[in-house]
Design a protein around this motif. Structure first.
Motif, PDB file in Angstrom:
ATOM      1  N   LEU A 153      35.577   2.917  -8.974  1.00 27.46           N
ATOM      2  CA  LEU A 153      36.557   2.688  -7.905  1.00 27.46           C
ATOM      3  C   LEU A 153      36.378   3.674  -6.761  1.00 27.46           C
ATOM      4  O   LEU A 153      36.522   3.313  -5.587  1.00 27.46           O
ATOM      5  N   ASN A 154      36.042   4.910  -7.089  1.00 29.75           N
ATOM      6  CA  ASN A 154      35.811   5.935  -6.079  1.00 29.75           C
ATOM      7  C   ASN A 154      34.621   5.551  -5.194  1.00 29.75           C
ATOM      8  O   ASN A 154      34.684   5.657  -3.966  1.00 29.75           O
ATOM      9  N   ARG A 155      33.554   5.061  -5.799  1.00 29.80           N
ATOM     10  CA  ARG A 155      32.372   4.642  -5.032  1.00 29.80           C
ATOM     11  C   ARG A 155      32.667   3.419  -4.174  1.00 29.80           C
ATOM     12  O   ARG A 155      32.194   3.321  -3.048  1.00 29.80           O
ATOM     13  N   ILE A 156      33.452   2.496  -4.696  1.00 27.46           N
ATOM     14  CA  ILE A 156      33.849   1.317  -3.925  1.00 27.46           C
ATOM     15  C   ILE A 156      34.682   1.747  -2.717  1.00 27.46           C
ATOM     16  O   ILE A 156      34.468   1.271  -1.596  1.00 27.46           O
ATOM     17  N   TYR A 157      35.620   2.662  -2.934  1.00 28.55           N
ATOM     18  CA  TYR A 157      36.464   3.164  -1.848  1.00 28.55           C
ATOM     19  C   TYR A 157      35.616   3.784  -0.739  1.00 28.55           C
ATOM     20  O   TYR A 157      35.786   3.475   0.444  1.00 28.55           O
ATOM     21  N   TYR A 158      34.686   4.658  -1.106  1.00 27.38           N
ATOM     22  CA  TYR A 158      33.847   5.307  -0.098  1.00 27.38           C
ATOM     23  C   TYR A 158      32.860   4.331   0.539  1.00 27.38           C
ATOM     24  O   TYR A 158      32.475   4.499   1.690  1.00 27.38           O
ATOM     25  N   GLY A 159      32.449   3.303  -0.186  1.00 20.27           N
ATOM     26  CA  GLY A 159      31.602   2.268   0.399  1.00 20.27           C
ATOM     27  C   GLY A 159      32.329   1.502   1.493  1.00 20.27           C
ATOM     28  O   GLY A 159      31.781   1.253   2.566  1.00 20.27           O
ATOM     29  N   ILE A 160      33.577   1.155   1.234  1.00 20.76           N
ATOM     30  CA  ILE A 160      34.384   0.461   2.246  1.00 20.76           C
ATOM     31  C   ILE A 160      34.654   1.379   3.434  1.00 20.76           C
ATOM     32  O   ILE A 160      34.543   0.959   4.591  1.00 20.76           O
ATOM     33  N   ALA A 161      34.975   2.638   3.156  1.00 18.46           N
ATOM     34  CA  ALA A 161      35.214   3.603   4.237  1.00 18.46           C
ATOM     35  C   ALA A 161      33.957   3.794   5.081  1.00 18.46           C
ATOM     36  O   ALA A 161      34.032   3.872   6.313  1.00 18.46           O
ATOM     37  N   TYR A 162      32.793   3.836   4.431  1.00 15.97           N
ATOM     38  CA  TYR A 162      31.517   3.964   5.158  1.00 15.97           C
ATOM     39  C   TYR A 162      31.314   2.791   6.109  1.00 15.97           C
ATOM     40  O   TYR A 162      30.938   2.980   7.272  1.00 15.97           O
ATOM     41  N   ILE A 163      31.548   1.584   5.628  1.00 17.36           N
ATOM     42  CA  ILE A 163      31.358   0.392   6.470  1.00 17.36           C
ATOM     43  C   ILE A 163      32.301   0.423   7.668  1.00 17.36           C
ATOM     44  O   ILE A 163      31.888   0.125   8.799  1.00 17.36           O
ATOM     45  N   ILE A 164      33.545   0.817   7.455  1.00 18.67           N
ATOM     46  CA  ILE A 164      34.517   0.891   8.555  1.00 18.67           C
ATOM     47  C   ILE A 164      34.091   1.934   9.582  1.00 18.67           C
ATOM     48  O   ILE A 164      34.088   1.680  10.785  1.00 18.67           O
ATOM     49  N   VAL A 165      33.700   3.125   9.112  1.00 20.99           N
ATOM     50  CA  VAL A 165      33.272   4.190  10.021  1.00 20.99           C
ATOM     51  C   VAL A 165      32.009   3.776  10.765  1.00 20.99           C
ATOM     52  O   VAL A 165      31.886   4.007  11.972  1.00 20.99           O
ATOM     53  N   LEU A 166      31.078   3.131  10.091  1.00 27.19           N
ATOM     54  CA  LEU A 166      29.843   2.669  10.742  1.00 27.19           C
ATOM     55  C   LEU A 166      30.161   1.665  11.852  1.00 27.19           C
ATOM     56  O   LEU A 166      29.635   1.776  12.959  1.00 27.19           O
ATOM     57  N   ILE A 167      31.021   0.711  11.577  1.00 31.30           N
ATOM     58  CA  ILE A 167      31.381  -0.285  12.589  1.00 31.30           C
ATOM     59  C   ILE A 167      32.059   0.377  13.786  1.00 31.30           C
ATOM     60  O   ILE A 167      31.746   0.073  14.944  1.00 31.30           O
TER      61      ILE A 167
ATOM     62  N   THR B 261      20.332  14.161  -1.083  1.00 24.40           N
ATOM     63  CA  THR B 261      19.141  14.492  -1.862  1.00 24.40           C
ATOM     64  C   THR B 261      18.388  13.261  -2.356  1.00 24.40           C
ATOM     65  O   THR B 261      17.176  13.309  -2.510  1.00 24.40           O
ATOM     66  N   ARG B 262      19.087  12.165  -2.596  1.00 21.10           N
ATOM     67  CA  ARG B 262      18.443  10.951  -3.105  1.00 21.10           C
ATOM     68  C   ARG B 262      17.773  10.188  -1.958  1.00 21.10           C
ATOM     69  O   ARG B 262      18.355  10.037  -0.891  1.00 21.10           O
ATOM     70  N   PRO B 263      16.554   9.688  -2.184  1.00 20.13           N
ATOM     71  CA  PRO B 263      15.857   8.932  -1.132  1.00 20.13           C
ATOM     72  C   PRO B 263      16.635   7.707  -0.647  1.00 20.13           C
ATOM     73  O   PRO B 263      16.608   7.390   0.540  1.00 20.13           O
ATOM     74  N   ILE B 264      17.351   7.022  -1.531  1.00 18.17           N
ATOM     75  CA  ILE B 264      18.119   5.852  -1.111  1.00 18.17           C
ATOM     76  C   ILE B 264      19.253   6.261  -0.165  1.00 18.17           C
ATOM     77  O   ILE B 264      19.535   5.564   0.815  1.00 18.17           O
ATOM     78  N   SER B 265      19.875   7.393  -0.424  1.00 17.89           N
ATOM     79  CA  SER B 265      20.940   7.888   0.454  1.00 17.89           C
ATOM     80  C   SER B 265      20.378   8.274   1.815  1.00 17.89           C
ATOM     81  O   SER B 265      20.968   7.966   2.850  1.00 17.89           O
ATOM     82  N   GLN B 266      19.232   8.937   1.819  1.00 18.81           N
ATOM     83  CA  GLN B 266      18.598   9.339   3.068  1.00 18.81           C
ATOM     84  C   GLN B 266      18.155   8.125   3.877  1.00 18.81           C
ATOM     85  O   GLN B 266      18.292   8.105   5.102  1.00 18.81           O
ATOM     86  N   THR B 267      17.654   7.115   3.198  1.00 17.95           N
ATOM     87  CA  THR B 267      17.226   5.892   3.887  1.00 17.95           C
ATOM     88  C   THR B 267      18.415   5.163   4.490  1.00 17.95           C
ATOM     89  O   THR B 267      18.342   4.670   5.618  1.00 17.95           O
ATOM     90  N   LEU B 268      19.524   5.101   3.755  1.00 17.96           N
ATOM     91  CA  LEU B 268      20.729   4.467   4.285  1.00 17.96           C
ATOM     92  C   LEU B 268      21.240   5.220   5.509  1.00 17.96           C
ATOM     93  O   LEU B 268      21.631   4.609   6.507  1.00 17.96           O
ATOM     94  N   LEU B 269      21.192   6.546   5.471  1.00 15.57           N
ATOM     95  CA  LEU B 269      21.597   7.347   6.628  1.00 15.57           C
ATOM     96  C   LEU B 269      20.667   7.088   7.814  1.00 15.57           C
ATOM     97  O   LEU B 269      21.139   6.884   8.943  1.00 15.57           O
TER      98      LEU B 269
ATOM     99  N   ILE C 267      28.420   8.426   2.758  1.00 15.78           N
ATOM    100  CA  ILE C 267      27.228   8.044   1.995  1.00 15.78           C
ATOM    101  C   ILE C 267      27.067   8.982   0.796  1.00 15.78           C
ATOM    102  O   ILE C 267      26.739   8.538  -0.309  1.00 15.78           O
ATOM    103  N   LYS C 268      27.332  10.267   1.011  1.00 13.69           N
ATOM    104  CA  LYS C 268      27.205  11.242  -0.067  1.00 13.69           C
ATOM    105  C   LYS C 268      28.163  10.920  -1.196  1.00 13.69           C
ATOM    106  O   LYS C 268      27.787  10.931  -2.371  1.00 13.69           O
ATOM    107  N   ARG C 269      29.406  10.639  -0.879  1.00 17.49           N
ATOM    108  CA  ARG C 269      30.393  10.341  -1.916  1.00 17.49           C
ATOM    109  C   ARG C 269      30.137   8.980  -2.565  1.00 17.49           C
ATOM    110  O   ARG C 269      30.500   8.766  -3.719  1.00 17.49           O
ATOM    111  N   MET C 270      29.486   8.083  -1.844  1.00 16.26           N
ATOM    112  CA  MET C 270      29.237   6.751  -2.365  1.00 16.26           C
ATOM    113  C   MET C 270      28.000   6.703  -3.275  1.00 16.26           C
ATOM    114  O   MET C 270      28.021   6.036  -4.305  1.00 16.26           O
ATOM    115  N   LEU C 271      26.949   7.431  -2.922  1.00 13.97           N
ATOM    116  CA  LEU C 271      25.673   7.285  -3.624  1.00 13.97           C
ATOM    117  C   LEU C 271      25.160   8.528  -4.355  1.00 13.97           C
ATOM    118  O   LEU C 271      24.254   8.416  -5.175  1.00 13.97           O
ATOM    119  N   GLU C 272      25.673   9.679  -4.041  1.00 17.49           N
ATOM    120  CA  GLU C 272      25.130  10.900  -4.666  1.00 17.49           C
ATOM    121  C   GLU C 272      25.826  11.204  -5.983  1.00 17.49           C
ATOM    122  O   GLU C 272      26.913  10.891  -6.242  1.00 17.49           O
TER     123      GLU C 272
END
Length: 113
Positions: A11-25, A58-66, A108-113
């Motif tokens: 649930l924490n990752r889902i929350y930060y994923g939604i927050a990331y999308i809102i901030v990105l938009i 630190t994770r390549p997927i997180s860096q790529t998303l950034l 992204i850090k809270r969502m994927l790290e």
């Protein structure tokens, strides 16, 4: 007990994923108006610069998303990503603070790290 921790983390990752999308938009909308304003005003407000940004991810997927998030934002373009050194090379339309270029990094850090 283990299932509750897993569910809470999920649930924490889902929350930060939604927050990331809102901030990105919101950042894309804000950057679109800034870039359009600079284009209309002329070349005096456009000063292209290439900066190096050290990331906490630190994770390549997180860096790529950034890196892709930066490129999606008008007025910025990720030129290079050094995953081992956690370094992004970013071209921006006008000089600004590094944290203004990557406001979505904590999400992204809270969502994927």
């Amino acid at each position: 007990m283990y299932m509750w921790r897993f569910f809470k983390m999920f649930l924490n990752r889902i929350y930060y994923g939604i927050a990331y999308i809102i901030v990105l938009i919101l950042e894309i909308i804000k950057a679109t108006f800034d870039t359009a304003t600079r284009a209309v005003k002329g070349s005096k407000t456009i000063e292209p610069v290439v900066i190096d940004i050290k990331t906490d991810l630190t994770r390549p997927i997180s860096q790529t998303l950034l890196a892709n998030s930066i490129t999606l934002t008008p007025g910025t373009l990720t030129i290079d990503l050094d995953s081992e050194k956690q370094l992004l090379k970013v071209a921006i339309i006008a000089p600004r603070d590094q944290k203004d270029v990557i406001p979505f990094e904590p999400y992204i850090k809270r969502m994927l790290e």
